[in-house]
Design a protein around this motif. Structure first.
Motif, PDB file in Angstrom:
ATOM      1  N   LYS A 337      75.754  54.756 -16.179  1.00  9.63           N
ATOM      2  CA  LYS A 337      76.049  53.442 -16.748  1.00  9.63           C
ATOM      3  C   LYS A 337      77.417  53.434 -17.418  1.00  9.63           C
ATOM      4  O   LYS A 337      77.828  54.417 -18.024  1.00  9.63           O
ATOM      5  CB  LYS A 337      74.967  53.048 -17.749  1.00  9.63           C
ATOM      6  CG  LYS A 337      73.616  52.802 -17.091  1.00  9.63           C
ATOM      7  CD  LYS A 337      72.569  52.354 -18.094  1.00  9.63           C
ATOM      8  CE  LYS A 337      71.225  52.125 -17.404  1.00  9.63           C
ATOM      9  NZ  LYS A 337      70.169  51.720 -18.356  1.00  9.63           N
ATOM     10  N   ALA A 338      78.097  52.301 -17.295  1.00 11.42           N
ATOM     11  CA  ALA A 338      79.416  52.131 -17.906  1.00 11.42           C
ATOM     12  C   ALA A 338      79.442  50.826 -18.696  1.00 11.42           C
ATOM     13  O   ALA A 338      78.750  49.861 -18.355  1.00 11.42           O
ATOM     14  CB  ALA A 338      80.506  52.127 -16.833  1.00 11.42           C
ATOM     15  N   GLU A 339      80.247  50.792 -19.742  1.00 10.10           N
ATOM     16  CA  GLU A 339      80.302  49.614 -20.611  1.00 10.10           C
ATOM     17  C   GLU A 339      80.815  48.378 -19.886  1.00 10.10           C
ATOM     18  O   GLU A 339      80.395  47.256 -20.171  1.00 10.10           O
ATOM     19  CB  GLU A 339      81.197  49.903 -21.824  1.00 10.10           C
ATOM     20  CG  GLU A 339      80.590  50.894 -22.809  1.00 10.10           C
ATOM     21  CD  GLU A 339      81.482  51.086 -24.027  1.00 10.10           C
ATOM     22  OE1 GLU A 339      82.477  50.330 -24.148  1.00 10.10           O
ATOM     23  OE2 GLU A 339      81.188  51.969 -24.852  1.00 10.10           O
ATOM     24  N   ASN A 340      81.706  48.582 -18.944  1.00  7.46           N
ATOM     25  CA  ASN A 340      82.360  47.438 -18.299  1.00  7.46           C
ATOM     26  C   ASN A 340      81.770  47.112 -16.927  1.00  7.46           C
ATOM     27  O   ASN A 340      82.405  46.441 -16.118  1.00  7.46           O
ATOM     28  CB  ASN A 340      83.856  47.699 -18.148  1.00  7.46           C
ATOM     29  CG  ASN A 340      84.153  48.908 -17.265  1.00  7.46           C
ATOM     30  OD1 ASN A 340      83.254  49.710 -16.986  1.00  7.46           O
ATOM     31  ND2 ASN A 340      85.399  49.043 -16.828  1.00  7.46           N
ATOM     32  N   GLU A 341      80.558  47.585 -16.625  1.00  8.11           N
ATOM     33  CA  GLU A 341      80.038  47.411 -15.272  1.00  8.11           C
ATOM     34  C   GLU A 341      79.651  45.970 -14.938  1.00  8.11           C
ATOM     35  O   GLU A 341      79.415  45.647 -13.776  1.00  8.11           O
ATOM     36  CB  GLU A 341      78.860  48.351 -15.011  1.00  8.11           C
ATOM     37  CG  GLU A 341      77.665  48.176 -15.905  1.00  8.11           C
ATOM     38  CD  GLU A 341      76.627  49.267 -15.673  1.00  8.11           C
ATOM     39  OE1 GLU A 341      76.980  50.337 -15.170  1.00  8.11           O
ATOM     40  OE2 GLU A 341      75.455  49.035 -15.994  1.00  8.11           O
ATOM     41  N   LYS A 342      79.604  45.112 -15.950  1.00  6.15           N
ATOM     42  CA  LYS A 342      79.364  43.689 -15.684  1.00  6.15           C
ATOM     43  C   LYS A 342      80.662  42.881 -15.723  1.00  6.15           C
ATOM     44  O   LYS A 342      80.640  41.669 -15.501  1.00  6.15           O
ATOM     45  CB  LYS A 342      78.366  43.120 -16.692  1.00  6.15           C
ATOM     46  CG  LYS A 342      76.935  43.578 -16.471  1.00  6.15           C
ATOM     47  CD  LYS A 342      75.970  42.857 -17.385  1.00  6.15           C
ATOM     48  CE  LYS A 342      74.536  43.302 -17.124  1.00  6.15           C
ATOM     49  NZ  LYS A 342      73.569  42.622 -18.011  1.00  6.15           N
ATOM     50  N   LYS A 343      81.770  43.561 -15.964  1.00  7.69           N
ATOM     51  CA  LYS A 343      83.062  42.877 -16.023  1.00  7.69           C
ATOM     52  C   LYS A 343      83.715  42.928 -14.648  1.00  7.69           C
ATOM     53  O   LYS A 343      84.421  43.883 -14.308  1.00  7.69           O
ATOM     54  CB  LYS A 343      83.955  43.518 -17.080  1.00  7.69           C
ATOM     55  CG  LYS A 343      83.453  43.305 -18.504  1.00  7.69           C
ATOM     56  CD  LYS A 343      84.383  43.942 -19.520  1.00  7.69           C
ATOM     57  CE  LYS A 343      83.869  43.718 -20.933  1.00  7.69           C
ATOM     58  NZ  LYS A 343      84.752  44.375 -21.936  1.00  7.69           N
ATOM     59  N   ARG A 365      71.797  45.677 -13.933  1.00  5.77           N
ATOM     60  CA  ARG A 365      72.964  46.491 -14.245  1.00  5.77           C
ATOM     61  C   ARG A 365      74.272  45.717 -14.136  1.00  5.77           C
ATOM     62  O   ARG A 365      75.158  45.856 -14.993  1.00  5.77           O
ATOM     63  CB  ARG A 365      73.016  47.697 -13.295  1.00  5.77           C
ATOM     64  CG  ARG A 365      71.999  48.787 -13.558  1.00  5.77           C
ATOM     65  CD  ARG A 365      72.455  49.733 -14.647  1.00  5.77           C
ATOM     66  NE  ARG A 365      73.717  50.371 -14.367  1.00  5.77           N
ATOM     67  CZ  ARG A 365      73.871  51.509 -13.684  1.00  5.77           C
ATOM     68  NH1 ARG A 365      72.801  52.123 -13.208  1.00  5.77           N
ATOM     69  NH2 ARG A 365      75.067  52.035 -13.515  1.00  5.77           N
TER      70      ARG A 365
END
Length: 633
Positions: A337-343, A365
């Motif tokens: 998981k990454a903090e910016n994966e919805k950006k 996700r």
């Protein structure tokens, strides 16, 4: 008089009528919502398909049809400076690809290596020159055969025979894979061209050096002109149920239909489309490249899919649409998981094979990305599209769709591996919610063009006398279910193919390769389910020859040399006898049902161990590691 009762009644009557009409409309709306909840969505979507279909019908009536290549030439003239392909950070405009494909055409024309009516085989990885060579050859009026970059030796040689190609164009990175068969190609008078500046291999022509000297003037349009949409333009190879790959005939009709996929789902010229699937498959070439051209968009082309680079690429190039197979989405969900994966700006994915649990996790996700499933085989005459985004469905049928396409789900006997026939000898429909074999009627609106080089292979995909004497249906080989709302879901694949790592695996081809091993007497290949993985993993039951023993190292090296990675059996089961039908056809049903759990199988089971370079005995701890996802497959 204004105050008279008659005037009051006159004023009241229109109000009564208006109220009655409003109440009637409200009642109709409630009925529609209750009993036909998808009516308007279906109507809007089918109207788009009809508009596209009308265009195809106009082409059929005209002496000159507009092909996907014609559409590209039009777009290159209309939007020459717009980026068409972005590859490894470099942008290639529509005009760039138009001019380079002209150069390719001139080289082959000047050298007499290709002329109108010829078939040329293309063995290349994803790169801009795949498209330039493809289009350049088509501008000469040639058909192009896309070769799977994973196939080797005997299978590769077979491909030339069935499509009739006398010339092969091979990418620089794949030239080494031909060394062992170059003498055979030369013996068969196959001309080999390498997409390189220079080459030391004897008898191999080079393309890039000649492109520098070739003119970029357009090839006359009449050179590529066709008078019928049913003219073949491509050959795309599918897994061979009889042992070797089959060359599916792709006509201009099929390619033009496929190019409408993005448009039908709402794609537009401002979209940026991410294509990481191999171009030798119909999804990336026909839907991906063809669809990009149709809407005048830009595509980001990747040499190979990378889960770790995917979202970074999407952000870097402002990707709005991506192509997928279920396995691709599962790989993305398995990434840390990454903090910016919805950006990101991705709004839509178009593909097939997405399981409900992966679909749900993908949304959780990566945000509200519209995932649009398309169902259809390369050679098939039927397509489903899940335009409503119902999770787990591969498509949707309705009243309008059934007017245009004639398909049926019929009862299927898994144990005997054949459709159920009643006393009159006809197939039987299944009920709503019941699993059945999907068949598609062959007619003028939905033709089946079959396979090149073999009428027998084409006939094997047909079912005759299905419901009445004389009718003919295309057998998809897929078990499907249609629910009461008209949503269609995929359940299983029958017969001699299964899907693994996004590729179709032909069981007969794998079995024939295994039976070349000196200690194997007979092999029965099939697919088994592994929790958390798309499709089925390869497994084979084998019989050892008398007075011989199983050699795991020898078998490992053999499958490494003769089979592509996705077709190598992960599991081997040793049997004393092979169960067959009354017509001596190998039975797979019970083997598939029993899976690969060593605690549930009394016979020896082996596992493909890449670390030890050997097939090793499958233990209970190894089995638990595989089903838990700890063991990399």
């Amino acid at each position: 008089m204004i105050g008279s009762p008659r005037f009051g009644m006159t004023m009241l009557l229109p109000l009564v009528w208006v109220t009655a009409i409003a109440a009637g409309l409200l009642a109709l709306l409630l009925v529609q919502k209750l009993f036909f909840p998808y009516f308007w969505s279906d109507l809007v979507f089918i109207s788009r398909l009809l508009r596209y279909g009308i265009r195809l019908e106009v082409y059929k009536k005209r002496s000159k049809v507009v092909t996907v290549l014609d559409r590209f030439v039009q777009q290159a003239a209309r939007i020459p400076d717009k980026p068409f392909i972005i590859y490894e950070g470099i942008s290639y405009t529509y005009e760039d690809v138009e001019e380079r494909s002209n150069r390719v055409a001139h080289v082959f024309q000047q050298r007499g290596a290709a002329r109108r009516g010829d078939t040329v085989a293309l063995l290349m990885s994803n790169e801009p020159d795949f498209i330039c060579v493809w289009f350049g050859l088509c501008k000469l009026g040639c058909s192009v055969a896309f070769l799977n970059t994973n196939i080797r030796s005997r299978s590769l040689l077979h491909c030339f025979g069935c499509c009739g190609a006398r010339t092969l164009v091979v990418g620089a990175d794949l030239l080494d894979t031909l060394e062992d068969i170059l003498p055979s190609l030369k013996q068969d008078n196959i001309n080999v061209w390498a997409v390189k500046m220079e080459c030391s291999l004897p008898g191999v022509e080079t393309l890039l050096d000649k492109l520098q000297q070739a003119p970029e003037d357009p090839i006359p349009a009449e050179q590529r002109a066709v008078t019928s949409l049913k003219t073949p333009t491509l050959y795309i190879f599918t897994s061979g149920t009889t042992g070797l790959p089959k060359a599916a005939i792709i006509t201009h009709l099929q390619s033009v239909k496929a190019a409408g996929g993005f448009w039908a789902y709402g794609g537009c010229s401002s979209d940026v489309i991410y294509i990481s699937l191999p171009l030798y498959h119909s999804a990336a070439s026909l839907i991906g490249i063809g669809g990009t051209i149709e809407i005048g968009a830009t595509c980001v082309l990747k040499k190979k899919f990378s889960a770790s680079q995917f979202w970074g690429d999407c952000r870097k190039f402002n990707v709005t649409i991506f192509q997928y197979i279920g396995e691709l989405c599962r790989y993305l969900c398995n990434q840390p998981k990454a903090e910016n994966e919805k950006k990101h700006k991705v709004r839509m994915g178009v593909g097939n094979g997405l399981r409900p649990e992966v679909w749900k996790e993908f949304h959780r996700r990566f945000g509200d990305v519209r995932l649009c499933e398309i169902y259809g085989s390369t050679e098939g005459n039927l397509c489903f599209m899940n335009h409503l985004g119902k999770m787990g469905a591969v498509g949707r049928s309705n009243f309008f769709y059934k007017l245009l396409f004639k398909y049926d789900l019929v009862r299927y006997d898994k144990e005997n591996d054949e459709p159920v026939r009643n006393k009159k000898g006809f197939c039987e429909h299944v009920s709503k919610g019941e699993t059945g074999l999907l068949l598609s009627k062959i007619n003028e609106q939905s033709p089946f063009f079959g396979y090149a080089g073999s009428k027998q292979l084409t006939d094997k995909k047909l079912l005759r006398d299905v419901f009445v004497k004389g009718d003919v249906y295309f057998n998809t080989g897929d078990l499907m279910v249609e629910d009461t709302d008209g949503f269609i879901s995929f359940k299983d694949r029958i017969g001699d193919t299964f899907r693994w790592k996004g590729e179709n695996v032909g069981t007969t081809e794998v079995a024939e390769a295994l039976e070349l091993v000196d200690f194997i007497q007979e092999a029965n290949v099939y697919g088994v389910e592994i929790p958390g993985n798309e499709g089925r993993a390869g497994m084979t039951a084998i019989i050892i020859k008398p007075d011989r023993r199983f050699d795991g190292k020898k078998l490992f090296q053999h499958v490494l040399d003769h089979l592509p990675s996705y077709a190598r059996p992960l599991f081997v089961r040793i049997q004393e006898t092979m169960e067959v039908t009354g017509t001596l056809k190998q039975l797979k049903f019970r083997l598939v049902e029993s899976g690969f759990n060593p605690s549930m199988i009394t016979e020896a089971v082996y596992f493909l161990d890449y670390t030890g370079k050997c097939y090793v005995p499958l233990t209970n701890s190894m089995y638990n590691s595989i089903v838990s996802g700890q063991q990399k497959l």
